[in-house]
Design an enzyme around this catalytic site. Structure first.
Site, mmCIF file in Angstrom:
data_model
loop_
_atom_site.group_PDB
_atom_site.id
_atom_site.type_symbol
_atom_site.label_atom_id
_atom_site.label_comp_id
_atom_site.label_asym_id
_atom_site.label_seq_id
_atom_site.Cartn_x
_atom_site.Cartn_y
_atom_site.Cartn_z
ATOM 1 N N LYS A 158 -3.026 -1.217 -8.404
ATOM 2 C CA LYS A 158 -4.401 -1.214 -7.879
ATOM 3 C C LYS A 158 -5.397 -1.084 -9.037
ATOM 4 O O LYS A 158 -6.428 -1.751 -9.057
ATOM 5 C CB LYS A 158 -4.609 -0.060 -6.884
ATOM 6 C CG LYS A 158 -3.907 -0.218 -5.550
ATOM 7 C CD LYS A 158 -4.363 -1.407 -4.720
ATOM 8 C CE LYS A 158 -5.768 -1.281 -4.190
ATOM 9 N NZ LYS A 158 -6.093 -2.401 -3.244
ATOM 10 N N TYR B 274 2.250 1.790 -7.522
ATOM 11 C CA TYR B 274 1.192 1.373 -6.591
ATOM 12 C C TYR B 274 -0.180 1.525 -7.232
ATOM 13 O O TYR B 274 -0.974 0.581 -7.291
ATOM 14 C CB TYR B 274 1.267 2.190 -5.291
ATOM 15 C CG TYR B 274 -0.001 2.136 -4.453
ATOM 16 C CD1 TYR B 274 -0.446 0.945 -3.894
ATOM 17 C CD2 TYR B 274 -0.767 3.289 -4.232
ATOM 18 C CE1 TYR B 274 -1.619 0.890 -3.135
ATOM 19 C CE2 TYR B 274 -1.931 3.244 -3.474
ATOM 20 C CZ TYR B 274 -2.361 2.046 -2.932
ATOM 21 O OH TYR B 274 -3.521 1.992 -2.193
ATOM 22 N N SER C 121 0.785 -1.242 0.000
ATOM 23 C CA SER C 121 0.000 0.000 0.000
ATOM 24 C C SER C 121 0.818 1.294 0.000
ATOM 25 O O SER C 121 0.218 2.366 -0.005
ATOM 26 C CB SER C 121 -0.932 -0.009 1.215
ATOM 27 O OG SER C 121 -0.173 0.075 2.414
ATOM 28 N N THR D 209 -8.461 2.312 -4.194
ATOM 29 C CA THR D 209 -8.019 3.643 -3.791
ATOM 30 C C THR D 209 -8.420 4.697 -4.819
ATOM 31 O O THR D 209 -8.587 4.381 -6.004
ATOM 32 C CB THR D 209 -6.476 3.635 -3.648
ATOM 33 O OG1 THR D 209 -6.001 4.962 -3.560
ATOM 34 C CG2 THR D 209 -5.801 2.985 -4.854
ATOM 35 N N ASP D 210 -8.494 5.942 -4.385
ATOM 36 C CA ASP D 210 -8.772 7.036 -5.324
ATOM 37 C C ASP D 210 -7.567 7.310 -6.236
ATOM 38 O O ASP D 210 -7.698 7.978 -7.252
ATOM 39 C CB ASP D 210 -9.170 8.321 -4.576
ATOM 40 C CG ASP D 210 -8.104 8.837 -3.615
ATOM 41 O OD1 ASP D 210 -7.081 8.146 -3.398
ATOM 42 O OD2 ASP D 210 -8.292 9.949 -3.068
ATOM 43 N N GLU D 211 -6.394 6.753 -5.868
ATOM 44 C CA GLU D 211 -5.176 7.065 -6.633
ATOM 45 C C GLU D 211 -5.232 6.507 -8.051
ATOM 46 O O GLU D 211 -4.470 6.945 -8.923
ATOM 47 C CB GLU D 211 -3.938 6.572 -5.878
ATOM 48 C CG GLU D 211 -3.903 7.147 -4.466
ATOM 49 C CD GLU D 211 -2.587 6.966 -3.717
ATOM 50 O OE1 GLU D 211 -1.547 6.771 -4.353
ATOM 51 O OE2 GLU D 211 -2.626 7.035 -2.474
HETATM 52 P P1 NAD Z 1 -1.566 -1.877 5.021
HETATM 53 O O1 NAD Z 1 -0.300 -1.859 4.223
HETATM 54 O O2 NAD Z 1 -1.605 -1.257 6.362
HETATM 55 O O3 NAD Z 1 -2.016 -3.406 5.245
HETATM 56 C C1 NAD Z 1 -1.967 -4.356 4.225
HETATM 57 C C2 NAD Z 1 -2.222 -5.736 4.844
HETATM 58 O O4 NAD Z 1 -2.217 -6.698 3.781
HETATM 59 C C3 NAD Z 1 -1.153 -6.166 5.847
HETATM 60 O O5 NAD Z 1 -1.771 -6.751 6.977
HETATM 61 C C4 NAD Z 1 -0.341 -7.195 5.088
HETATM 62 O O6 NAD Z 1 0.255 -8.182 5.918
HETATM 63 C C5 NAD Z 1 -1.395 -7.796 4.176
HETATM 64 N N1 NAD Z 1 -0.807 -8.389 2.960
HETATM 65 C C6 NAD Z 1 0.085 -7.811 2.114
HETATM 66 N N2 NAD Z 1 0.410 -8.679 1.135
HETATM 67 C C7 NAD Z 1 -0.311 -9.813 1.360
HETATM 68 C C8 NAD Z 1 -0.428 -11.057 0.683
HETATM 69 N N3 NAD Z 1 0.282 -11.310 -0.428
HETATM 70 N N4 NAD Z 1 -1.282 -11.974 1.172
HETATM 71 C C9 NAD Z 1 -2.007 -11.732 2.302
HETATM 72 N N5 NAD Z 1 -1.913 -10.584 2.991
HETATM 73 C C10 NAD Z 1 -1.083 -9.641 2.523
HETATM 74 O O7 NAD Z 1 -2.682 -1.305 4.050
HETATM 75 P P2 NAD Z 1 -3.926 -0.358 4.379
HETATM 76 O O8 NAD Z 1 -3.484 1.039 4.402
HETATM 77 O O9 NAD Z 1 -4.681 -0.921 5.518
HETATM 78 O O10 NAD Z 1 -4.767 -0.566 3.042
HETATM 79 C C11 NAD Z 1 -5.689 -1.643 2.927
HETATM 80 C C12 NAD Z 1 -6.345 -1.590 1.555
HETATM 81 O O11 NAD Z 1 -7.028 -0.367 1.400
HETATM 82 C C13 NAD Z 1 -5.355 -1.683 0.395
HETATM 83 O O12 NAD Z 1 -5.924 -2.481 -0.609
HETATM 84 C C14 NAD Z 1 -5.200 -0.251 -0.073
HETATM 85 O O13 NAD Z 1 -4.896 -0.190 -1.441
HETATM 86 C C15 NAD Z 1 -6.572 0.304 0.220
HETATM 87 N N6 NAD Z 1 -6.635 1.748 0.516
HETATM 88 C C16 NAD Z 1 -5.812 2.303 1.462
HETATM 89 C C17 NAD Z 1 -5.912 3.656 1.744
HETATM 90 C C18 NAD Z 1 -5.065 4.300 2.815
HETATM 91 O O14 NAD Z 1 -5.113 5.527 2.971
HETATM 92 N N7 NAD Z 1 -4.306 3.565 3.592
HETATM 93 C C19 NAD Z 1 -6.848 4.453 1.068
HETATM 94 C C20 NAD Z 1 -7.673 3.847 0.108
HETATM 95 C C21 NAD Z 1 -7.565 2.488 -0.148
HETATM 96 P P1 TYD Z 2 1.272 9.021 2.159
HETATM 97 O O1 TYD Z 2 0.862 8.970 3.592
HETATM 98 O O2 TYD Z 2 2.463 8.220 1.729
HETATM 99 O O3 TYD Z 2 -0.014 8.640 1.296
HETATM 100 P P2 TYD Z 2 -0.253 8.720 -0.327
HETATM 101 O O4 TYD Z 2 1.051 8.853 -1.001
HETATM 102 O O5 TYD Z 2 -0.905 7.396 -0.592
HETATM 103 O O6 TYD Z 2 -1.164 9.892 -0.536
HETATM 104 O O7 TYD Z 2 1.562 10.528 1.774
HETATM 105 C C1 TYD Z 2 0.587 11.546 1.940
HETATM 106 C C2 TYD Z 2 1.156 12.817 1.363
HETATM 107 O O8 TYD Z 2 2.261 13.232 2.174
HETATM 108 C C3 TYD Z 2 1.712 12.657 -0.043
HETATM 109 O O9 TYD Z 2 1.437 13.843 -0.784
HETATM 110 C C4 TYD Z 2 3.208 12.499 0.159
HETATM 111 C C5 TYD Z 2 3.478 13.340 1.409
HETATM 112 N N1 TYD Z 2 4.568 12.852 2.256
HETATM 113 C C6 TYD Z 2 5.613 13.722 2.638
HETATM 114 O O10 TYD Z 2 5.628 14.905 2.262
HETATM 115 N N2 TYD Z 2 6.606 13.235 3.423
HETATM 116 C C7 TYD Z 2 6.632 11.933 3.860
HETATM 117 O O11 TYD Z 2 7.586 11.539 4.571
HETATM 118 C C8 TYD Z 2 5.568 11.064 3.493
HETATM 119 C C9 TYD Z 2 5.534 9.630 3.945
HETATM 120 C C10 TYD Z 2 4.543 11.566 2.686
#
Ligand code: NAD
Ligand code: TYD
Length: 377
Positions: free
Chosen positions: A187, A183, A89, A134-136
């Site tokens: 996705k 990434y 992620s 994700t929105d990305e």
């Molecule tokens: P994270 O990185 O915190 O957690 C990912 C989890 O997936 C971990 O527990 C890891 O062990 C598990 N994992 C990774 N590879 C694996 C595999 N091959 N088999 C089984 N398990 C595996 O991620 P997150 O931030 O909780 O994101 C969860 C989901 O939500 C992702 O699909 C991400 O794309 C999506 N998402 C995240 C955000 C955000 O802001 N974090 C926003 C929108 C969508």
């Molecule tokens: P991040 O938390 O990595 O989420 P995403 O890239 O999925 O949006 O980053 C959020 C924003 O913060 C992004 O514009 C990148 C910026 N950023 C920094 O400026 N410094 C940092 O050390 C990190 C991790 C992110």
């Protein structure tokens, strides 16, 4: 014990997944919840200590790429729903190591889709494959109003003091995919496979695309937990570029509630965007984090502003993300519940109160990786 339903939640030991598992285990004692997770650096069972002994919870350590293993588990447990969050992620990691992202996010999703199709054998009535994205995938929006304008939408949670939009355009469900990072490309590819399995085989799928999440249990490589931890320890805060990039932030429990509503009431084959109309420039968030952390630590507010350190920008850094979640709000009645100021206060407090959790995940291998990551900056 007989359960009404049996669900697999993949990635349940990660940040968002752990909140979803907790919500489902507590809210639906008549559902069996199987947390399927490989436990990569981002997966941590300590995130689920409070529910691990519940009778309707089971943890299975498994890689989603293990098609045979997933199929066997689905057949043995008579799984009738999958909520798929497992993924690599972090954008910065995807720039260093895109192969792992293609393997987990694309091949892993394909393996789950194939397993669901095989296990359900065309008897799709009542089944559900819900893919969290994700929105990305939509790419980046222009910042036509760098000073911010009145946004066209408000919600209970976005009617606070900040609430600005930095352009007229938003990510809607109809937008063309234009991912820029490895990434988001991975996705996007997984989203296409999910829709293809609906269109080709009739698999009952749903896809949601959510904005940036924040809250407890987020791995401290992401902006908010990393910076809170660094402020506490008075370490530099590496701001990419000028800190002008805009992200749209949603409290993680609000995302988990949206997943609950969509899993139960969402229409098959639909896409829903999830977000709180809560755009912030990175630099403005960072100032809020410094003020809040300083205050909660009993320091003078703003005392740590000089930790801000501008570093080389992230390659291909998307300028602005802004989600239009009006379809979800209109059709399914979901709304974010927390004002950003409240959510940030809760979040900072949680990380300050849970230093042991942070120390645990920032020790050893991760620390080495992190040092290498910034070595070239
Ligand atoms: P994270 O990185 O915190 O957690 C990912 C989890 O997936 C971990 O527990 C890891 O062990 C598990 N994992 C990774 N590879 C694996 C595999 N091959 N088999 C089984 N398990 C595996 O991620 P997150 O931030 O909780 O994101 C969860 C989901 O939500 C992702 O699909 C991400 O794309 C999506 N998402 C995240 C955000 C955000 O802001 N974090 C926003 C929108 C969508
Ligand atoms: P991040 O938390 O990595 O989420 P995403 O890239 O999925 O949006 O980053 C959020 C924003 O913060 C992004 O514009 C990148 C910026 N950023 C920094 O400026 N410094 C940092 O050390 C990190 C991790 C992110």
């Amino acid at each position: 014990m007989n359960f009404e339903r049996t669900l697999i939640i993949t990635g349940g030991a990660g940040f968002i997944g752990s909140h979803v598992v907790r919500l489902f285990v507590n809210k639906y004692p008549n559902y069996k919840i199987i947390n399927l997770d490989k436990l990569t650096y981002a997966g941590n069972l300590a995130n689920l200590k409070d529910i691990e002994d519940k009778p309707n919870y089971r943890f299975v350590k498994m890689d989603i790429c293990d098609f045979e293993g997933v199929l066997k588990l689905m057949q043995e447990e008579r799984v009738d729903g999958i909520i798929h969050l497992a993924a690599e992620s972090h954008v910065d990691r995807s720039i260093k190591d895109p192969f792992t992202f293609a393997q987990t996010n694309v091949m892993g999703t394909l393996s789950l889709l194939q397993a669901a199709k095989a296990a359900w054998e065309g008897a799709f009535e009542g089944k559900r494959f819900y893919h969290i994205s994700t929105d990305e995938v939509y790419g980046a929006l222009e910042m036509t109003h760098p000073e911010g304008i009145e946004p066209p939408f408000t919600t209970k949670a976005s009617s606070g003091k900040h609430h600005l939009a930095y352009g007229e355009k938003f990510f809607t469900e109809e937008l063309k995919y234009q991912p820029h990072s490895p990434y988001s490309a991975a996705k996007a590819s997984s989203d296409h496979f999910v829709r293809a399995f609906h269109d080709t085989f009739g698999l009952p799928t749903i896809v949601t695309n959510c904005s940036n999440n924040y809250g407890p249990y987020q791995f401290p490589e992401k902006l908010i937990p990393l910076f809170i931890n660094n402020i506490r320890h008075r370490k530099p805060l590496p701001v990419y570029g000028k800190g002008e990039n805009v992200r749209d932030w949603l409290y993680v429990e609000d995302h988990a509630r949206a997943i609950d509503v969509i899993f139960h009431k969402g229409k098959i084959a639909e896409t829903y965007n999830i977000g709180g109309f809560n755009e912030w420039k990175n630099i403005d968030i960072i100032k809020v984090l410094i003020n809040t952390t300083d205050r909660l630590l009993g320091r003078r507010e703003g005392e740590d502003m000089d930790l801000i350190t501008y570093v080389t920008d992230r390659a291909g850094h998307d300028l602005r993300y802004a989600i239009d979640s009006s379809k979800l709000q209109r059709e399914l009645g979901w709304e974010p519940s927390l004002q950003f100021e409240e959510g940030i206060e809760k979040t900072v407090r949680w990380y300050l109160d849970n230093q042991a959790w942070l120390d645990n995940v920032t020790s050893g291998d991760y620390q080495k990786y992190y040092e290498n990551m910034y070595a070239g900056r």
